[in-house]
Every structure is written in C-alpha cells, then in structure tokens.
Design an enzyme around this catalytic site. Structure first.
Site, PDB file in Angstrom:
ATOM      1  N   LYS A   1     -34.151  57.422  42.439  1.00 13.04           N
ATOM      2  CA  LYS A   1     -34.744  56.232  41.804  1.00 13.04           C
ATOM      3  C   LYS A   1     -34.675  55.007  42.723  1.00 13.04           C
ATOM      4  O   LYS A   1     -35.510  54.116  42.620  1.00 13.04           O
ATOM      5  CB  LYS A   1     -34.045  55.933  40.481  1.00 13.04           C
ATOM      6  CG  LYS A   1     -32.618  55.464  40.653  1.00 13.04           C
ATOM      7  CD  LYS A   1     -31.915  55.250  39.329  1.00 13.04           C
ATOM      8  CE  LYS A   1     -30.580  54.589  39.575  1.00 13.04           C
ATOM      9  NZ  LYS A   1     -29.593  54.815  38.523  1.00 13.04           N
TER      10      LYS A   1
ATOM     11  N   ARG B   1     -21.941  50.667  29.447  1.00 15.64           N
ATOM     12  CA  ARG B   1     -23.387  50.912  29.393  1.00 15.64           C
ATOM     13  C   ARG B   1     -23.557  52.133  28.501  1.00 15.64           C
ATOM     14  O   ARG B   1     -23.222  52.053  27.324  1.00 15.64           O
ATOM     15  CB  ARG B   1     -23.962  51.089  30.809  1.00 15.64           C
ATOM     16  CG  ARG B   1     -25.477  50.868  30.837  1.00 15.64           C
ATOM     17  CD  ARG B   1     -26.064  50.956  32.242  1.00 15.64           C
ATOM     18  NE  ARG B   1     -26.083  52.321  32.750  1.00 15.64           N
ATOM     19  CZ  ARG B   1     -26.518  52.651  33.976  1.00 15.64           C
ATOM     20  NH1 ARG B   1     -26.954  51.714  34.795  1.00 15.64           N
ATOM     21  NH2 ARG B   1     -26.523  53.905  34.372  1.00 15.64           N
TER      22      ARG B   1
HETATM   23  C1  LIG Z   1     -28.591  55.312  39.194  1.00 13.91           C
HETATM   24  C2  LIG Z   1     -27.665  56.281  38.611  1.00 13.91           C
HETATM   25  C3  LIG Z   1     -26.867  57.078  39.430  1.00 13.91           C
HETATM   26  C4  LIG Z   1     -26.865  56.942  40.934  1.00 13.91           C
HETATM   27  O1  LIG Z   1     -26.389  55.694  41.330  1.00 13.91           O
HETATM   28  P1  LIG Z   1     -26.163  55.311  42.886  1.00 13.91           P
HETATM   29  O2  LIG Z   1     -25.404  54.050  42.824  1.00 13.91           O
HETATM   30  O3  LIG Z   1     -27.517  55.166  43.470  1.00 13.91           O
HETATM   31  O4  LIG Z   1     -25.408  56.422  43.505  1.00 13.91           O
HETATM   32  C5  LIG Z   1     -26.032  57.985  38.828  1.00 13.91           C
HETATM   33  N1  LIG Z   1     -25.974  58.114  37.488  1.00 13.91           N
HETATM   34  C6  LIG Z   1     -26.727  57.369  36.654  1.00 13.91           C
HETATM   35  C7  LIG Z   1     -26.599  57.554  35.189  1.00 13.91           C
HETATM   36  C8  LIG Z   1     -27.591  56.428  37.184  1.00 13.91           C
HETATM   37  O5  LIG Z   1     -28.341  55.689  36.359  1.00 13.91           O
END
Ligand SMILES: *Cc1c(COP(=O)(O)O)cnc(C)c1O
Length: 359
Positions: free
Chosen positions: A37, A132
């Site tokens: 993402k 969250r």
């Molecule tokens: C974005 C996200 C990740 C990955 O986060 P990074 O900081 O890019 O490693 C993992 N788990 C969830 C639920 C996320 O939303």
C-alpha cells in the site's frame, strides 16, 4: 525528453531489500507478508517483492489486491484493513486472507462464502493498546475465534495485532507476549495450533533484529521497512545491507531569487489552514521547484541529494528550497533530486502528475 517531476524506482535495489528482510525474518521462523500500500500497489514493484521471495502480498486497499490477482492469479493476497461490508464481494474473490475484528462482518463473510462455494482464511486482530483496530475484550476475541472455528467456510488462520500506527505504541516483549498468551489460550480452546501469530508491521522489526521477538510470533506484515530505512532514525538498529535509495524524486527549478526568510505582513494561516513556524535567517538565495504537497505530501520530509540544499517548505504545487550554501551554481531549468520518506513515497506513487521510471 524526461518529464518532471519524476520518480525513479530502482527495482534491483528494491528486490535486494526484500531478500534481506525475508532472510532476516526466516532465521527467526517468521514469514513476511509484503505490504504494497505504501507504493499504491504499482505492479513492477509488486513483481520485485515476489522475485525477492515474498509469498503473501498484503494491502489495505482491495483495488490493489484485485490488480495483483489480475496479473498473478495464483498470488496469495492478504487484506489488511478491516473490510467494509460493501466490499466483501470483492474480498472473497480477490483476497485469500483478511484481518478481521467484527462478528457482524464475519457472519456476512461466511454467508457469502457459502453462496459462492468459496473459503476464506481469517486472522483475528487484537488491540494491545495502540487503539486502532482489533478486539479489545478478551471474551469477545475468544467468542469470535470459536465462531470462525465452527463455521464451515471460514478458516481461523490465526491472530494478530497492530502497533505504532495510531497510538504510536512501540511493540515490545510485553505487549507481543500478551498476544502469544492469547494465541495459546485460543489453541487450547480449539484443540489445535494456529498457523499464524502475526506480530505487527515494520515497527516490530527492531525486536527481530535485537533477538527480542517472542518465540511464538511467526508472521509480520512489512512495507515501510522494505522500501526505506527511515525507521532506523527512531529505533535502536541499523541494517547497513539495506539500500536507502530505492526511490529518487527529481523536480525542476522554476524560480531563483534572493528573498528574506521571514514573511512580511500579518501572519495568519498557510494554504492548508496551518501556521508553520518561520525563523528569520535573513536574506537567502531561494529556489522554487515545480512539485508540491499534492504530489509528495509534506516536502519537509524530503532529503536533498545535494546536502547543502535545505527545504524551507511549500504549498500544493510548490516546494521552496535554500540554495545559499550550495557550491553548485544552480540555474532555472536545473533538476534537483531527493530521497524520500514513507509519506512522500505514498503520495508520489499515487500522483498522476509524477512520471514514474523503473530502473
Ligand atoms: C500498513 C499496515 C501494515 C504495514 O505497515 P508498514 O509500516 O508499512 O510495515 C501492516 N499491518 C496493517 C494492518 C497495516 O495497515
């Protein structure tokens, strides 16, 4: 002719970073879900993830997982954001696994799977204090676990948590220890081992590197820590084998003038309704770049390749830099390049105004 602003992505360097992280985690029996993402799921970069040894592709956006599936029908996909009821149709088609925290949604999901003769793997999320997503009450988590375990179409893949996103809570042996304890209790309840205990995102990497990750954690979801090395500024580790220059942003100079550094007149709010701090550094040689917040988010997070350049700030379409200390005699039309942070990569890869080049 090159078009600016331009984002150059070095896919070989990216692949090397993927291999490094996958190997480090493998040594601790941890599987890595590669999170896409942060670069809007751009397919050449997803390809580098796969080439670097990532089996599961994760995203918070169904649209991105759908594109991945179109390109690689056999790819294993993981939906990271708790799904909307309105996207469950798409979820059962284009994601194999999802993170879940609501019984209502799980019930709908089960129904959809039944109707379409599909099955779907579920990781139940636990909130350990970052506030969250995730079950906060233990009883609700256990109830959901039993519900999933007893449903025919849903497979209880495991449990997981997310830290360091909203509440800025650092993963540590204590909170991740709690996750492992909950996993053990669920395993007792269902009479089998869970396939996955997912201990978070990039912010959990430091525990892997410092040998502090609890044994039972066998899964992490990593994006940022593959793309960039910005977390090394905040946590106690360095990974020198990682490339910090996977991404390079270049922008063109459209104005150079000597001007004061402190705005003249009554200071109210900037283009976004904020009032930044301005420090009076006297007259400086300032340049305007044709790239702005709409393209890259906060320009103050950019790191100029020319270390004598400083970023003053900017607005939607402009970035203002300080050239006073540069030995290079910059001219109108010259190109200035930057390394980026996560926010900049997120915006730049999603912007239709930025030309993307792959190396
Ligand atoms: C974005 C996200 C990740 C990955 O986060 P990074 O900081 O890019 O490693 C993992 N788990 C969830 C639920 C996320 O939303």
């Amino acid at each position: 002719m090159a078009q600016y602003p331009e984002l150059v992505v070095n896919l070989e360097k990216l692949k090397h970073n993927v291999e490094t992280i996958v190997k480090l985690c493998e040594e601790k029996n941890i599987k890595v879900a590669g999170v896409i993402k942060g670069f809007n799921g751009c397919l050449p970069m997803v390809n580098a993830y796969r080439a670097g040894g990532v089996k599961t592709i994760g995203s918070s956006r169904m649209e991105q997982l759908k594109e991945v599936r179109k390109m690689w029908p056999n790819a294993e996909t993981l939906m990271l954001r708790i799904p909307m009821l309105s996207e469950l149709d798409s979820l059962v088609k284009d994601a194999n696994i999802s993170l879940q925290s609501e019984l209502t949604t799980l019930k709908e999901l089960n129904k959809l799977c039944l109707e379409n003769n599909l099955c779907h793997r579920v990781i139940l999320m636990v909130d350990l204090g970052d506030l969250r997503e995730g079950f906060f009450k233990k009883e609700e988590l256990f109830k959901a676990a039993m519900e999933v375990e007893n449903s025919k179409e849903l497979i209880l893949e495991g449990i997981g948590t997310n830290l360091g996103c909203y509440g800025s809570i650092e993963p540590d042996e204590e909170n991740l220890g709690k996750l492992c304890e909950l996993a053990k209790q669920i395993e007792q309840g269902i009479g089998r081992e869970l396939a996955v205990v997912s201990g978070g995102a990039t912010t959990s990497l430091q525990l892997v590197l410092n040998n502090k990750i609890p044994n039972k954690i066998n899964h992490l979801r990593i994006g940022d820590g593959i793309l960039l090395r910005d977390m090394e500024n905040y946590f106690d580790y360095t990974l020198n084998e990682m490339n910090e220059d996977v991404f390079k942003l270049s922008a063109e100079i459209i104005e150079i003038k000597e001007k004061p550094t402190y705005p003249i007149g009554t200071i109210s709010v900037d283009a976004f309704g904020n009032t930044p701090e301005y420090t009076d550094q006297g007259i400086r040689k300032r340049a305007l770049l044709a790239v702005g917040r709409q393209d890259i988010g906060d320009m103050n997070k950019l790191h100029p390749y020319d270390e004598n350049i400083k970023v003053f700030g900017g607005s939607s379409d402009h970035t203002i830099i300080d050239l006073t200390d540069c030995s290079n005699n910059y001219q109108i039309g010259d190109i200035v390049s930057f390394e980026l942070e996560y926010e900049n990569v997120l915006y730049a890869t999603g912007s239709t105004y930025i030309a993307k080049e792959y190396q």
